[in-house]
Every structure is written in C-alpha cells, then in structure tokens.
Write a protein that holds these residues in place. Structure first.
Motif, PDB file in Angstrom:
ATOM      1  N   ASP A 118       0.859  -1.181   0.000  1.00 26.29           N
ATOM      2  CA  ASP A 118       0.000   0.000   0.000  1.00 26.29           C
ATOM      3  C   ASP A 118       0.898   1.235   0.000  1.00 26.29           C
ATOM      4  OD1 ASP A 118      -1.638   2.195   0.715  1.00 26.29           O
ATOM      5  OD2 ASP A 118      -2.960   0.920   1.899  1.00 26.29           O
ATOM      6  N   GLU A 120       0.424   4.463   0.007  1.00 25.05           N
ATOM      7  CA  GLU A 120       0.157   5.544   0.964  1.00 25.05           C
ATOM      8  C   GLU A 120       0.596   5.172   2.378  1.00 25.05           C
ATOM      9  OE1 GLU A 120      -0.572   8.671   0.123  1.00 25.05           O
ATOM     10  OE2 GLU A 120      -0.397   7.858  -1.898  1.00 25.05           O
ATOM     11  N   LYS A 123       4.397   5.297   2.400  1.00 27.44           N
ATOM     12  CA  LYS A 123       4.905   6.675   2.447  1.00 27.44           C
ATOM     13  C   LYS A 123       4.756   7.258   3.851  1.00 27.44           C
ATOM     14  CE  LYS A 123       4.005   8.094  -2.324  1.00 27.44           C
ATOM     15  NZ  LYS A 123       3.161   8.974  -3.152  1.00 27.44           N
ATOM     16  N   GLN A 124       3.631   6.955   4.497  1.00 25.34           N
ATOM     17  CA  GLN A 124       3.419   7.457   5.863  1.00 25.34           C
ATOM     18  C   GLN A 124       4.435   6.849   6.818  1.00 25.34           C
ATOM     19  OE1 GLN A 124       1.092   9.938   6.751  1.00 25.34           O
ATOM     20  NE2 GLN A 124       2.502   9.923   8.467  1.00 25.34           N
TER      21      GLN A 124
END
Length: 186
Positions: A118, A120, A123-124
């Motif tokens: 995933d 996102e 990246k988080q």
C-alpha cells in the motif's frame, strides 16, 4: 501465580488468562511485577493467541505507535489495553515516545514491503521513520550521556544500507519527463 498461572499461560482460555493478567498488573506487587516482566503474558492479537512481554509493547496512542501497525503485534489488546492497565504496562517497560535503535532499523526495513502492499501506508511509515530518526538524533545531541562512537558508527552502518527513498514509476499517460526514467534506462 508463580506455580500455576504463569507456567500455564499458553494453555489457558484467553479470556480467563486476560482477567488474571489484568488483576496481576493492577496489584503493583514486586513479585507479580517480576513475573509479568519475565513471561510473554500480554495479548497482542484479538484472539489472544500471541503474547508478549511488557517491554516488547508499544503504547497504542503514544508517539512510538506511529512506527507500527496492528499487524506488527506490538500493541496490547483487549482488557489489558484499557485505563489503569496501560499505566501499569508503562511502569513495566512498555514503550511510549522512544524506541531502541534496533526497532528503528527494523521499522526502516519494513518500508519497502509496505510500499509494495500500500503506497500511501508505506509513504506514511517512511515519513514517520525519518521524523523519528531526526528526533532521536536531536535527543542524542542534547543528551548528557552520549553513546560511544562505536555504537553510533554501528547505527549509521545499518541505516546506510537500508533503502529509505524509492523511485516511483511514471504514472501511465503522464505528459512530462519522469526523473526515474534516467535510472531505469541504465
């Protein structure tokens, strides 16, 4: 507790075990605390099948929690994750706003697979890890007790070889030149 409960934790019904551990946490008794510290006894999965020591846990709402997800099985679960039990777990070594460098290195290694699953979420995690590294380095620079150069070199050696930044592929039909195309061509 010493002769019956703790040696048989894995064989007990999860709900019954959780109530006994919750009771032990709230007693603030040195003998019980020593047992809690020595045994994997805190549930970290909804069904209670996976247990950990308090020192392996991360407080579910504290700063360090941003480095982990439920799937990492580091957050207390169920009755022991409520109110006074969380305070007791913190007293017994559950991590709140700081983790060891080994945990940071391990979390850094998890970024690549997270990005594949995933983007996102990956990246988080990447952002959280970098922020945590920055925070930890700032704490080191202002600390009265500094680690030895050997320890710092070892940490740097580990972190230098872990990919933290990943080139993303060009989105289909993106109209401009994509910087990573230069690297993919080589």
């Amino acid at each position: 507790f010493r002769s019956v409960v703790f040696p048989n934790l894995q064989e007990m019904d999860a709900g019954y075990r959780e109530r006994l551990i919750s009771f032990a946490l709230l007693q603030e008794d040195q003998d019980l605390d020593n047992l809690l510290l020595c045994f994997d006894c805190i549930p970290v999965t909804p069904d209670g099948s996976r247990l950990r020591k308090p020192s392996d846990l991360i407080h579910p709402t504290a700063l360090a929690s941003k480095l982990f997800s439920r799937e990492d099985e580091r957050f207390p679960h169920g009755l022991v994750a409520e109110g006074k039990n969380l305070v007791a777990l913190q007293r017994l070594g559950m991590k709140m706003n700081d983790v060891e460098w080994e945990d940071i290195i391990e979390r850094t290694k998890s970024i690549e697979s997270l990005l594949e699953e995933d983007v996102e979420v990956g990246k988080q995690r990447q952002q959280n890890v970098l922020s945590f590294i920055e925070r930890k380095l700032l704490m080191l620079s202002t600390s009265k007790t500094t680690p030895t150069q050997e320890i710092l070199r070892d940490i740097a050696d580990h972190l230098c070889y872990i990919p933290l930044f990943f080139l993303h592929t060009k989105p289909k039909d993106f109209p401009l030149k994509w910087h990573s195309e230069e690297y993919n061509a080589n």
